[in-house]
Write an enzyme that holds these catalytic residues in place. Sequence first.
Site, PDB file in Angstrom:
ATOM      1  N   GLY A  20       0.701  -0.726   0.170  1.00  0.00           N
ATOM      2  CA  GLY A  20      -0.245  -0.014  -0.289  1.00  0.00           C
ATOM      3  C   GLY A  20       0.862   1.618  -0.010  1.00  0.00           C
ATOM      4  O   GLY A  20       0.238   2.076   0.928  1.00  0.00           O
ATOM      5  N   SER A  22       1.567   3.324  -3.027  1.00  0.00           N
ATOM      6  CA  SER A  22       1.290   4.371  -3.274  1.00  0.00           C
ATOM      7  C   SER A  22       0.196   5.434  -3.257  1.00  0.00           C
ATOM      8  O   SER A  22      -1.284   4.754  -3.148  1.00  0.00           O
ATOM      9  CB  SER A  22       1.304   3.686  -4.591  1.00  0.00           C
ATOM     10  OG  SER A  22       0.607   4.787  -6.270  1.00  0.00           O
ATOM     11  N   GLY A  24      -2.507   7.730  -3.451  1.00  0.00           N
ATOM     12  CA  GLY A  24      -4.044   8.382  -3.877  1.00  0.00           C
ATOM     13  C   GLY A  24      -4.581   7.465  -5.483  1.00  0.00           C
ATOM     14  O   GLY A  24      -5.084   7.567  -6.065  1.00  0.00           O
ATOM     15  N   SER A  28      -4.009   0.403  -5.047  1.00  0.00           N
ATOM     16  CA  SER A  28      -2.867  -0.353  -3.629  1.00  0.00           C
ATOM     17  C   SER A  28      -3.247   0.017  -1.871  1.00  0.00           C
ATOM     18  O   SER A  28      -2.986  -0.633  -1.238  1.00  0.00           O
ATOM     19  CB  SER A  28      -1.274   0.621  -3.860  1.00  0.00           C
ATOM     20  OG  SER A  28      -0.740   0.866  -3.743  1.00  0.00           O
ATOM     21  N   ARG A 138       9.308   4.747  -5.618  1.00  0.00           N
ATOM     22  CA  ARG A 138       9.554   4.292  -6.700  1.00  0.00           C
ATOM     23  C   ARG A 138      10.634   5.729  -7.231  1.00  0.00           C
ATOM     24  O   ARG A 138      11.200   5.361  -8.310  1.00  0.00           O
ATOM     25  CB  ARG A 138       8.169   4.850  -7.715  1.00  0.00           C
ATOM     26  CG  ARG A 138       7.094   4.731  -7.501  1.00  0.00           C
ATOM     27  CD  ARG A 138       6.385   4.240  -8.749  1.00  0.00           C
ATOM     28  NE  ARG A 138       6.564   3.595  -9.387  1.00  0.00           N
ATOM     29  CZ  ARG A 138       5.936   2.802 -11.121  1.00  0.00           C
ATOM     30  NH1 ARG A 138       4.738   3.481 -10.962  1.00  0.00           N
ATOM     31  NH2 ARG A 138       6.905   2.460 -11.951  1.00  0.00           N
ATOM     32  N   GLU A 172       6.234  11.311 -14.449  1.00  0.00           N
ATOM     33  CA  GLU A 172       6.262  10.054 -14.066  1.00  0.00           C
ATOM     34  C   GLU A 172       5.542   9.293 -15.812  1.00  0.00           C
ATOM     35  O   GLU A 172       5.154   7.976 -15.774  1.00  0.00           O
ATOM     36  CB  GLU A 172       4.592   9.173 -13.660  1.00  0.00           C
ATOM     37  CG  GLU A 172       4.831  10.575 -12.079  1.00  0.00           C
ATOM     38  CD  GLU A 172       4.271   9.553 -10.752  1.00  0.00           C
ATOM     39  OE1 GLU A 172       4.002   8.902 -10.891  1.00  0.00           O
ATOM     40  OE2 GLU A 172       4.891  10.109  -9.920  1.00  0.00           O
ATOM     41  N   HIS A 241      -3.278   8.537 -12.206  1.00  0.00           N
ATOM     42  CA  HIS A 241      -2.259   9.442 -13.591  1.00  0.00           C
ATOM     43  C   HIS A 241      -3.065   9.504 -14.474  1.00  0.00           C
ATOM     44  O   HIS A 241      -4.137   9.331 -14.611  1.00  0.00           O
ATOM     45  CB  HIS A 241      -1.222   8.245 -14.143  1.00  0.00           C
ATOM     46  CG  HIS A 241      -0.088   7.523 -13.690  1.00  0.00           C
ATOM     47  ND1 HIS A 241       0.315   7.161 -12.742  1.00  0.00           N
ATOM     48  CD2 HIS A 241       1.040   8.277 -12.669  1.00  0.00           C
ATOM     49  CE1 HIS A 241       1.140   6.278 -12.170  1.00  0.00           C
ATOM     50  NE2 HIS A 241       1.421   7.656 -12.251  1.00  0.00           N
ATOM     51  N   ASN A 352      -2.741  -4.184  -6.883  1.00  0.00           N
ATOM     52  CA  ASN A 352      -1.741  -3.421  -6.453  1.00  0.00           C
ATOM     53  C   ASN A 352      -2.422  -2.043  -8.045  1.00  0.00           C
ATOM     54  O   ASN A 352      -0.987  -1.382  -7.465  1.00  0.00           O
ATOM     55  CB  ASN A 352      -0.692  -3.988  -7.404  1.00  0.00           C
ATOM     56  CG  ASN A 352       0.770  -3.854  -5.727  1.00  0.00           C
ATOM     57  OD1 ASN A 352       0.934  -3.270  -5.183  1.00  0.00           O
ATOM     58  ND2 ASN A 352       1.707  -4.633  -5.787  1.00  0.00           N
ATOM     59  N   CYS A 358      -0.673  -0.143 -17.981  1.00  0.00           N
ATOM     60  CA  CYS A 358       0.234   0.180 -16.934  1.00  0.00           C
ATOM     61  C   CYS A 358       1.007  -0.828 -16.815  1.00  0.00           C
ATOM     62  O   CYS A 358       2.049   0.045 -16.624  1.00  0.00           O
ATOM     63  CB  CYS A 358      -0.559   0.570 -15.971  1.00  0.00           C
ATOM     64  SG  CYS A 358      -1.673   1.726 -14.964  1.00  0.00           S
TER      65      CYS A 358
END
Length: 431
Positions: A20, A22, A24, A28, A138, A172, A241, A352, A358
């Site tokens: 967990g 991430s 936003g 996740s 990341r 990103e 995103h 996830n 993605c």
Amino acid sequence: MVVIEVNFDGLVGPTHNYAGLSIGNLASANNAGAVSAPRLAALQGVAKMRRLLALGFRQGLFLPHVRPNIDWLRALGFVGSDAEVLASAWNADRALVANAFSASAMWTANAGTVSPAPDTADGLCHISVANLSTMPHRASECGQTERQLRLAFGDARFFRIHSPVPAAFGDEGAANFMRIVPQAGGSGVEIFVYGEGHVGGFPSRQSRTASEAVARRHGLDPARTLMVRQSDAAIAAGAFHNDVVAVANGHVLFTHEHAFADPRAFYSDLRRLVPDVVILAVPADRVSLKSAIGSYLFNSQLVTAPDGTMTLVLPAEAREDAAVWTWLTEQVADGGPIRRLEVVDVRESMRNGGGPACLRLRVQVGEDALASIDPRFLLDDTICTRIEDVVAREWPEAIGFDDLGDPRLWERCTRARATLTRALGFGPDEV
């Protein structure tokens, strides 16, 4: 120039877990602490790649990163052997070990931004590695990502690889990037989607400054480059995103009604630059933002088959949402630009926080450039079988959060990745 698209998928690594991390990303966060299934997740990913190969698409692969990331922990002051570093980090701060174990490099849409040769001033395909600076788990990826990109696309006659923009400006990659091309072909319109500030407690991960820097470095024509702000409503609803609420392919933009802060201005600019653009905007009264994000409707691969048919490669969750599936089937029946719906099961990666889009980085190249790509990064059915065999033998079946502190898991995950890289012909220090 004939442009060929290759989708490079990230293989789900052996450390895939639900920590967990991430902020936003609702999927996740909602699955934090659950037991993951790395072996199943990786096999689902390979099955998706196989399906695209069977449909006639070109398919590539990026390798899982070295995990656990012991060098990252050493940079945080932990010392000793690998086992000692992990043990002391686990005792000091388990969240740091969870970050070091993250398999999030599988989201190769975040590997970088790709501008094909027809769009650039020097006629090369430019790739800028994303810095991913917003999230700690990341931010450590870009070094290994850059190594793989420089190896795969190392021929300077066709490619130019750029190191990440400064970490002060969040970037990103292709998850916040789209490209629209006239039906007749030629140069495209490159669209960079950015956010501003924190919205609903969630960070905007793509800065306009980073997007503008990438556009300059790639030598894009400013007249055919658009900077478009993501809507606050989309970010607050969990669209961390842009590719969670919009996707483009060829001359088609497929988007949610509430994806952008000023859709009227954006659509006007797009129609001026590409008069034959088709804008397929899903109305909120048919599919809510919540449904779109929960089903990952737009985090699908919108691709054009060799016969010219446009296909939407969807996660199974999209079929399970009645509003989403009804709207999609109506569009196909009415003769819209999307002519085929292809459903794939990537449920383990979806839990996830990422769907089919993605998992892939799309790279569009000419025939000579395609021939120059390191063939070890390109797939066929035989290579898929080789990967499946390694995954079935070496990947853990399940990982719970407390397992991250187990030395046997550390050793197993290290061995699993090394076995895979050898099987694919990579030397121990290449990737």
